[in-house]
Design a protein around this motif. Structure first.
Motif, PDB file in Angstrom:
ATOM      1  N   GLU A   1       0.841  -1.188  -0.295  1.00 17.99           N
ATOM      2  CA  GLU A   1      -0.244   0.002  -0.606  1.00 17.99           C
ATOM      3  C   GLU A   1       0.723   1.275   0.293  1.00 17.99           C
ATOM      4  OE1 GLU A   1      -2.288  -0.869   3.815  1.00 17.99           O
ATOM      5  OE2 GLU A   1      -3.866  -1.625   2.426  1.00 17.99           O
ATOM      6  N   ARG A   2       2.100   0.907   0.442  1.00 20.80           N
ATOM      7  CA  ARG A   2       2.825   2.462   1.107  1.00 20.80           C
ATOM      8  C   ARG A   2       3.645   2.595  -0.465  1.00 20.80           C
ATOM      9  NH1 ARG A   2       4.654   0.012   5.333  1.00 20.80           N
ATOM     10  NH2 ARG A   2       7.015  -0.571   4.625  1.00 20.80           N
ATOM     11  N   ASN A   3       3.527   1.756  -1.391  1.00 23.41           N
ATOM     12  CA  ASN A   3       4.255   1.526  -2.617  1.00 23.41           C
ATOM     13  C   ASN A   3       2.964   1.632  -4.095  1.00 23.41           C
ATOM     14  OD1 ASN A   3       7.429   1.543  -2.235  1.00 23.41           O
ATOM     15  ND2 ASN A   3       6.161   0.445  -0.779  1.00 23.41           N
ATOM     16  N   GLY A   4       2.057   2.525  -3.291  1.00 35.26           N
ATOM     17  CA  GLY A   4       0.655   2.509  -4.258  1.00 35.26           C
ATOM     18  C   GLY A   4       0.031   1.240  -4.674  1.00 35.26           C
ATOM     19  N   TRP A   5       0.257   0.145  -4.498  1.00 29.65           N
ATOM     20  CA  TRP A   5      -1.128  -0.639  -4.159  1.00 29.65           C
ATOM     21  C   TRP A   5      -2.058  -0.441  -4.164  1.00 29.65           C
ATOM     22  CZ3 TRP A   5       4.329  -2.644  -4.975  1.00 29.65           C
ATOM     23  CH2 TRP A   5       4.560  -3.196  -6.366  1.00 29.65           C
ATOM     24  N   LYS A   6      -3.349  -0.953  -5.078  1.00 33.79           N
ATOM     25  CA  LYS A   6      -4.840  -0.904  -3.983  1.00 33.79           C
ATOM     26  C   LYS A   6      -5.751  -1.891  -4.323  1.00 33.79           C
ATOM     27  CE  LYS A   6      -4.357   3.456  -4.461  1.00 33.79           C
ATOM     28  NZ  LYS A   6      -3.700   4.003  -3.602  1.00 33.79           N
ATOM     29  N   THR A   7      -5.869  -2.402  -2.524  1.00 35.42           N
ATOM     30  CA  THR A   7      -6.205  -3.532  -3.161  1.00 35.42           C
ATOM     31  C   THR A   7      -7.479  -4.028  -3.720  1.00 35.42           C
ATOM     32  OG1 THR A   7      -5.914  -3.997  -0.621  1.00 35.42           O
ATOM     33  CG2 THR A   7      -8.058  -5.123  -0.709  1.00 35.42           C
ATOM     34  N   ILE A   8      -7.762  -4.518  -4.459  1.00 36.40           N
ATOM     35  CA  ILE A   8      -8.927  -5.168  -5.527  1.00 36.40           C
ATOM     36  C   ILE A   8      -9.819  -5.655  -5.299  1.00 36.40           C
ATOM     37  CG2 ILE A   8      -8.377  -3.413  -7.586  1.00 36.40           C
ATOM     38  CD1 ILE A   8      -7.436  -6.548  -8.635  1.00 36.40           C
ATOM     39  N   ALA A   9      -9.395  -6.716  -4.429  1.00 38.63           N
ATOM     40  CA  ALA A   9     -10.304  -8.110  -3.883  1.00 38.63           C
ATOM     41  C   ALA A   9      -9.738  -9.088  -1.914  1.00 38.63           C
ATOM     42  CB  ALA A   9     -10.092  -8.942  -5.167  1.00 38.63           C
ATOM     43  N   VAL A  10     -11.002  -8.768  -1.905  1.00 37.95           N
ATOM     44  CA  VAL A  10     -10.683 -10.299  -0.538  1.00 37.95           C
ATOM     45  C   VAL A  10     -10.539 -11.394  -1.015  1.00 37.95           C
ATOM     46  CG1 VAL A  10     -10.522 -10.388   2.214  1.00 37.95           C
ATOM     47  CG2 VAL A  10     -10.408  -7.858   1.155  1.00 37.95           C
ATOM     48  N   LEU A  11      -9.267 -12.018  -0.506  1.00 38.89           N
ATOM     49  CA  LEU A  11      -9.819 -13.393  -0.620  1.00 38.89           C
ATOM     50  C   LEU A  11     -10.540 -14.534   0.112  1.00 38.89           C
ATOM     51  CD1 LEU A  11      -7.352 -13.679  -3.826  1.00 38.89           C
ATOM     52  CD2 LEU A  11      -9.781 -13.008  -4.077  1.00 38.89           C
ATOM     53  N   ASP A  12     -11.501 -14.504   0.327  1.00 43.53           N
ATOM     54  CA  ASP A  12     -11.620 -15.871   1.609  1.00 43.53           C
ATOM     55  C   ASP A  12     -11.232 -17.247   1.399  1.00 43.53           C
ATOM     56  OD1 ASP A  12     -12.994 -13.955   3.870  1.00 43.53           O
ATOM     57  OD2 ASP A  12     -14.187 -13.699   2.651  1.00 43.53           O
ATOM     58  N   VAL A  13     -10.245 -18.164   2.152  1.00 44.66           N
ATOM     59  CA  VAL A  13     -10.328 -19.527   1.048  1.00 44.66           C
ATOM     60  C   VAL A  13     -10.834 -20.290   3.187  1.00 44.66           C
ATOM     61  CG1 VAL A  13      -8.411 -21.163   1.336  1.00 44.66           C
ATOM     62  CG2 VAL A  13      -7.762 -18.267   1.077  1.00 44.66           C
ATOM     63  N   GLU A  14     -11.667 -21.035   2.240  1.00 42.64           N
ATOM     64  CA  GLU A  14     -12.634 -22.371   3.483  1.00 42.64           C
ATOM     65  C   GLU A  14     -10.940 -23.706   3.749  1.00 42.64           C
ATOM     66  OE1 GLU A  14     -16.365 -22.675   2.801  1.00 42.64           O
ATOM     67  OE2 GLU A  14     -16.316 -20.663   2.120  1.00 42.64           O
ATOM     68  N   ILE A  15     -10.733 -23.709   4.641  1.00 42.88           N
ATOM     69  CA  ILE A  15     -10.017 -24.787   4.823  1.00 42.88           C
ATOM     70  C   ILE A  15     -10.992 -25.267   5.427  1.00 42.88           C
ATOM     71  CG2 ILE A  15      -7.850 -25.872   6.246  1.00 42.88           C
ATOM     72  CD1 ILE A  15      -7.495 -23.273   3.909  1.00 42.88           C
ATOM     73  N   PRO A  16     -11.157 -26.757   4.665  1.00 38.45           N
ATOM     74  CA  PRO A  16     -11.815 -28.134   5.718  1.00 38.45           C
ATOM     75  C   PRO A  16     -11.455 -28.586   6.715  1.00 38.45           C
ATOM     76  CG  PRO A  16     -10.347 -29.303   3.474  1.00 38.45           C
ATOM     77  CD  PRO A  16     -10.409 -27.934   3.309  1.00 38.45           C
ATOM     78  N   ASP A  17     -10.429 -28.587   7.308  1.00 38.72           N
ATOM     79  CA  ASP A  17     -10.181 -28.786   8.983  1.00 38.72           C
ATOM     80  C   ASP A  17     -10.597 -27.840  10.114  1.00 38.72           C
ATOM     81  OD1 ASP A  17      -9.013 -29.456  11.298  1.00 38.72           O
ATOM     82  OD2 ASP A  17      -6.907 -30.099  10.168  1.00 38.72           O
ATOM     83  N   PRO A  18     -10.948 -27.800  10.626  1.00 40.91           N
ATOM     84  CA  PRO A  18     -11.272 -26.518  11.266  1.00 40.91           C
ATOM     85  C   PRO A  18     -10.907 -26.063  12.436  1.00 40.91           C
ATOM     86  CG  PRO A  18     -12.658 -28.205  12.210  1.00 40.91           C
ATOM     87  CD  PRO A  18     -12.312 -29.108  11.263  1.00 40.91           C
ATOM     88  N   ASP A  19      -9.337 -26.643  12.860  1.00 36.99           N
ATOM     89  CA  ASP A  19      -8.133 -26.052  13.633  1.00 36.99           C
ATOM     90  C   ASP A  19      -7.210 -25.571  12.345  1.00 36.99           C
ATOM     91  OD1 ASP A  19      -9.127 -28.137  15.918  1.00 36.99           O
ATOM     92  OD2 ASP A  19      -8.309 -29.485  15.184  1.00 36.99           O
ATOM     93  N   ILE A  20      -6.900 -25.247  11.064  1.00 37.93           N
ATOM     94  CA  ILE A  20      -6.258 -24.151  10.710  1.00 37.93           C
ATOM     95  C   ILE A  20      -6.999 -23.324  10.751  1.00 37.93           C
ATOM     96  CG2 ILE A  20      -5.393 -24.279   9.023  1.00 37.93           C
ATOM     97  CD1 ILE A  20      -5.454 -27.488   8.495  1.00 37.93           C
ATOM     98  N   LYS A  21      -6.246 -22.048  10.697  1.00 42.79           N
ATOM     99  CA  LYS A  21      -7.081 -21.135  10.729  1.00 42.79           C
ATOM    100  C   LYS A  21      -5.973 -19.843   9.433  1.00 42.79           C
ATOM    101  CE  LYS A  21     -10.231 -21.290  13.437  1.00 42.79           C
ATOM    102  NZ  LYS A  21     -11.595 -21.944  13.299  1.00 42.79           N
ATOM    103  N   MET A  22      -6.789 -19.376   8.665  1.00 45.19           N
ATOM    104  CA  MET A  22      -6.116 -18.690   7.419  1.00 45.19           C
ATOM    105  C   MET A  22      -6.576 -17.563   7.548  1.00 45.19           C
ATOM    106  SD  MET A  22      -4.931 -20.094   3.903  1.00 45.19           S
ATOM    107  CE  MET A  22      -4.043 -19.735   2.953  1.00 45.19           C
ATOM    108  N   ALA A  23      -5.655 -16.210   6.991  1.00 41.04           N
ATOM    109  CA  ALA A  23      -5.948 -14.973   6.982  1.00 41.04           C
ATOM    110  C   ALA A  23      -6.679 -15.054   6.000  1.00 41.04           C
ATOM    111  CB  ALA A  23      -4.707 -14.109   7.770  1.00 41.04           C
ATOM    112  N   PRO A  24      -7.668 -14.241   5.402  1.00 40.32           N
ATOM    113  CA  PRO A  24      -8.306 -14.262   3.556  1.00 40.32           C
ATOM    114  C   PRO A  24      -6.853 -12.888   3.092  1.00 40.32           C
ATOM    115  CG  PRO A  24      -9.172 -12.184   4.899  1.00 40.32           C
ATOM    116  CD  PRO A  24      -8.662 -13.361   6.139  1.00 40.32           C
ATOM    117  N   GLY A  25      -6.528 -14.248   2.122  1.00 41.16           N
ATOM    118  CA  GLY A  25      -5.585 -13.089   1.001  1.00 41.16           C
ATOM    119  C   GLY A  25      -6.047 -12.093   0.290  1.00 41.16           C
TER     120      GLY A  25
END
Length: 86
Positions: A50-74
């Motif tokens: 962001e400091r270098n001019g990039w803009k977020t154009i989409a947030v990508l949620d990833v669903e992991i089938p294992d409830p013990d694994i957490k992953m932040a959106p891309g």
């Protein structure tokens, strides 16, 4: 088409400006060729982009089938060449 596959700095070497220097090189090349830059980022790295001019154009949620694994959106991010920025 030029591609920067990954930008990763070892955790022991982070916060020393290394990622910024690598990014500066890529930005310079993209601007020289008037290329639109696109990347996928993790939230932890998005501030650098962001400091270098990039803009977020989409947030990508990833669903992991294992409830013990957490992953932040891309984040899908885009940066226009300097000649096209407003």
């Amino acid at each position: 088409m030029p591609v920067l596959h990954r930008l990763i700095v070892h955790p022991d070497l982070q916060r020393q400006g290394i990622g910024q220097k690598l990014l500066d090189w890529g930005i310079e090349k993209a601007d020289q060729e008037s290329l639109v830059a696109f990347l996928f980022a993790r939230p932890a790295g998005s501030r650098l982009y962001e400091r270098n001019g990039w803009k977020t154009i989409a947030v990508l949620d990833v669903e992991i089938p294992d409830p013990d694994i957490k992953m932040a959106p891309g984040l899908a991010m885009l940066r226009l060449p300097r000649s096209k920025q407003s």
